[in-house]
Enzyme design. Sequence first.
Site, PDB file in Angstrom:
ATOM      1  CG  PHE A   1      -1.774   1.215   1.344  1.00  0.00           C
ATOM      2  CD1 PHE A   1      -2.788   1.465   0.426  1.00  0.00           C
ATOM      3  CD2 PHE A   1      -1.568   2.135   2.362  1.00  0.00           C
ATOM      4  CE1 PHE A   1      -3.578   2.596   0.522  1.00  0.00           C
ATOM      5  CE2 PHE A   1      -2.355   3.270   2.472  1.00  0.00           C
ATOM      6  CZ  PHE A   1      -3.369   3.505   1.550  1.00  0.00           C
TER       7      PHE A   1
ATOM      8  CG  MET B   1       3.047  32.936 -23.235  1.00  0.00           C
ATOM      9  SD  MET B   1       3.571  34.560 -23.848  1.00  0.00           S
ATOM     10  CE  MET B   1       4.562  35.128 -22.473  1.00  0.00           C
TER      11      MET B   1
ATOM     12  CE  LYS C   1       5.376   3.476  10.035  1.00  0.00           C
ATOM     13  NZ  LYS C   1       3.903   3.464   9.984  1.00  0.00           N
TER      14      LYS C   1
END
Length: 563
Positions: free
Chosen positions: A113, A467, A163
């Site tokens: 995930f 532009m 992690k």
Amino acid sequence: MELNGSQIVIECLKEQGVDTVFGYPGGTILNIYDEMYKHSDEITHILVSHEQGAAHAADGYARSTGKVGVCMATSGPGATNLVTGIATAYMDSVPLVAITANVAKSGLGKDSFQEIDIVGATMPITKHNFIVKDIENLADTIRKAFRIAKTGRPGPVLVDITKDVTANKYNYEKQEPVKVERISDTIKKEDIDIVVEMIKSSKKPFILVGGGAVISDAAKEVRELAELVDAPVCDSLMGKGAMDGNSERYTGMIGMHGTKTSNYGVTMCDLLLVLGARFSDRVIGKAKAFANNAKIVHIDVDPSEINKNIKADASIIGDMKEVLIRLNSALTKQNHADWMQEIKEMKEKYPLALNKDVLTGPAVIDSLYNITNGDAIITTDVGQHQMWAAQFYKFKEPRQLITSGGLGTMGYGVGACIGAKMGNKNRVCVNVAGDGCFRMNMNEIATATRYNIPIIQIVINNHVLGMVRQWQTLFYGKRYSNTVLDDSVDFVKIAEGMGAKAYRATTVEEFENALKDAIALNIPCVIDCQIDQDEKVFPMVPANTAISEVFSEEDLAEKGYDC
């Protein structure tokens, strides 16, 4: 002492003197954010509205201060949302460290995930990047990232941390940052001597200043060189402020929307000294027709830039400040009075068009310059308003114009302005954006109001993509495909809904009153400036043509062209 990975990250940031971080938390980076909470009295964290805003804010902080900017994001979409900001910094050589967290080492490569290979994704747009899978490498990797980001030609570095590393423990010992030395061992005396002789032989020298002169803090040396050579000076968009915009020697920007004096002058000169510019296509136009009457001297810290786009007759490799110190000391005062008089007459003949009777883009910038006395830090988004800011705000010093040059990133300005203000709390910081650009990241106004960061947002609102519409008018038979933004969006209400003070201006007087009020209030403010949808940026050089082909609105009118 033994610390966990998150503690090591924070201690390393403190080692590097980091006082501000821009970011957005998420699952994989929670450990670092938990530690950040405990050090909130030492490092200010600005929670942005979108991770792209974090990268732009870190970029604006870095450009305006000269320090390394820092941003953080979680894995997956958090990390990928940084990509445009990282690429923006890469194209303009901005020192930035982006810290992301990834899934645990055991989850890598398993489509976990919010797993993404952010190192692979950012490899082409970073100076270097790392993934830290083992805690024993963490501190040294962060230190190396900061060193790489600011050494030589600066650039963004990404550090991705799994992690589990943020939770694991390892011995940490504080280290003083390694002093980054200016690159000078590549500067050869024989190269200096060659350039000195070329300068002495020149009758019509011209100096082109690029972003390298700003990055190396070489403004003093650039101005000394101009006096010694007795030469006019133009700049690229990135080189703004290295030469005082009020100087008699200054001829304005060069290139696609450069002044006629700069474009004609470079075409006519016999020696072009190029200081830290990369010869972008927007600067040189048609490469084969660029400065054909001149010998070209290219001075740059990055040897890969030499002869990449334009062949140089001579070059010096090294830090711009160090090179110019040595070059200036080797020069004697030159005299090019006739050439300087020719340039002066050209400047008088070809001024930039400015009408203060109605509210136009140039009128807004001119009033902004006058009211701030030219002392503000100006950030911009990308488009017509960006060119007007470059043309009509006379930048007195480096790091005053913060803008996306190489990548041309719409939505850059609000985040960059927040970053600039956090790094320069005693300066007025103003972002100039078109309505198309402002739509992209206007949610960062909520960031400014959350922390009461008193930026001023000016929206040059012509209800079109200005532009692109200009090109459609001039080169696409006025077929306005998907460039009209004439809808019910009300920027005043939106700004007020996000907690900012908001104004709408339809005249120069209304704008000036709003700007003075915004400066005095010193709170986040938005000024919606309503201008005509067919305002255009002139002068202009068509793509892939010589810069000597520059034309103005008057030139088109003489040819019977209705624009």
